[in-house]
Design a protein around this motif. Structure first.
Motif, PDB file in Angstrom:
ATOM      1  N   LYS A   1      51.333  33.080  36.598  1.00 46.38           N
ATOM      2  CA  LYS A   1      52.734  33.001  36.178  1.00 46.38           C
ATOM      3  C   LYS A   1      53.303  31.617  36.460  1.00 46.38           C
ATOM      4  O   LYS A   1      54.016  31.053  35.632  1.00 46.38           O
ATOM      5  N   LEU A   2      52.996  31.082  37.640  1.00 45.37           N
ATOM      6  CA  LEU A   2      53.463  29.739  37.968  1.00 45.37           C
ATOM      7  C   LEU A   2      52.880  28.699  37.017  1.00 45.37           C
ATOM      8  O   LEU A   2      53.576  27.806  36.533  1.00 45.37           O
TER       9      LEU A   2
ATOM     10  N   SER B   1      50.655  44.160  34.170  1.00 47.84           N
ATOM     11  CA  SER B   1      51.235  43.964  35.501  1.00 47.84           C
ATOM     12  C   SER B   1      51.206  45.255  36.308  1.00 47.84           C
ATOM     13  O   SER B   1      50.950  45.244  37.515  1.00 47.84           O
TER      14      SER B   1
ATOM     15  N   GLN C   1      47.015  40.591  42.274  1.00 51.08           N
ATOM     16  CA  GLN C   1      48.432  40.246  42.349  1.00 51.08           C
ATOM     17  C   GLN C   1      48.604  38.754  42.627  1.00 51.08           C
ATOM     18  O   GLN C   1      49.430  38.088  41.994  1.00 51.08           O
ATOM     19  N   LEU C   2      47.819  38.239  43.572  1.00 47.20           N
ATOM     20  CA  LEU C   2      47.903  36.806  43.886  1.00 47.20           C
ATOM     21  C   LEU C   2      47.497  35.959  42.680  1.00 47.20           C
ATOM     22  O   LEU C   2      48.135  34.946  42.371  1.00 47.20           O
TER      23      LEU C   2
ATOM     24  N   ASN D   1      47.687  36.852  39.600  1.00 47.92           N
ATOM     25  CA  ASN D   1      48.743  37.018  38.605  1.00 47.92           C
ATOM     26  C   ASN D   1      49.920  36.085  38.905  1.00 47.92           C
ATOM     27  O   ASN D   1      50.461  35.436  38.006  1.00 47.92           O
ATOM     28  N   GLU D   2      50.320  35.988  40.156  1.00 48.96           N
ATOM     29  CA  GLU D   2      51.412  35.093  40.538  1.00 48.96           C
ATOM     30  C   GLU D   2      51.046  33.640  40.257  1.00 48.96           C
ATOM     31  O   GLU D   2      51.872  32.856  39.768  1.00 48.96           O
ATOM     32  N   ARG D   3      49.801  33.270  40.563  1.00 40.34           N
ATOM     33  CA  ARG D   3      49.343  31.903  40.295  1.00 40.34           C
ATOM     34  C   ARG D   3      49.410  31.608  38.802  1.00 40.34           C
ATOM     35  O   ARG D   3      49.862  30.546  38.368  1.00 40.34           O
TER      36      ARG D   3
END
Length: 130
Positions: free
Chosen positions: A78-79, A61, A71-72, A74-76
């Motif tokens: 994580k969801l 991270s 980052q985007l 990574n967020e996807r």
């Protein structure tokens, strides 16, 4: 006198039954205590693995923090991970354990193939340098 004899026999039989039940319960308790100990051990191993993976995720991270596109992504992920964990908790069954065994075996095969390919690449590289 006969009724005392009969009552005494009944009490003896009940006592024997209770003793057998006691032995059976002790055996069950011992078996369950062993199972609990095994589950505690498994949980400790899983917690250790979780901590290792968490350190890796934290490090990755940090590396991803410098790139907005990553980052985007990574967020996807994580969801998606959260949704998969939620679905897994709803759909857990014995089939998951069997699938896990298959995937572990497949993982080992892929590791062997990967090692072989890496060895071939190194060998080819050595041949080109020679």
């Amino acid at each position: 006198m006969y009724s005392l004899y009969a009552e005494n026999e009944n009490v003896k039989k009940e006592n024997e039954r209770l003793q057998h039940e006691h032995v059976s319960m002790n055996e069950t308790l011992q078996a369950r205590a062993k199972l609990i100990d095994q589950l505690k051990s498994d949980l400790d191993k899983l917690n250790d693995e979780y901590k290792k993976q968490n350190v890796l995720v934290q490090r990755l991270s940090e590396l991803l923090a410098s790139c907005p596109d990553l980052q985007l992504e990574n967020e996807r992920l994580k969801l998606e991970n959260g949704q998969l964990r939620y679905n897994a908790s709803l759909d857990y069954s014995m089939g998951i354990a069997e699938e896990n065994v298959k995937l572990k075996l497949e993982n080992k095969v892929l590791k062997v193939q990967n090692d072989a390919l890496c060895g071939k690449l190194i060998s080819d590289s050595d041949k080109k340098l020679a």
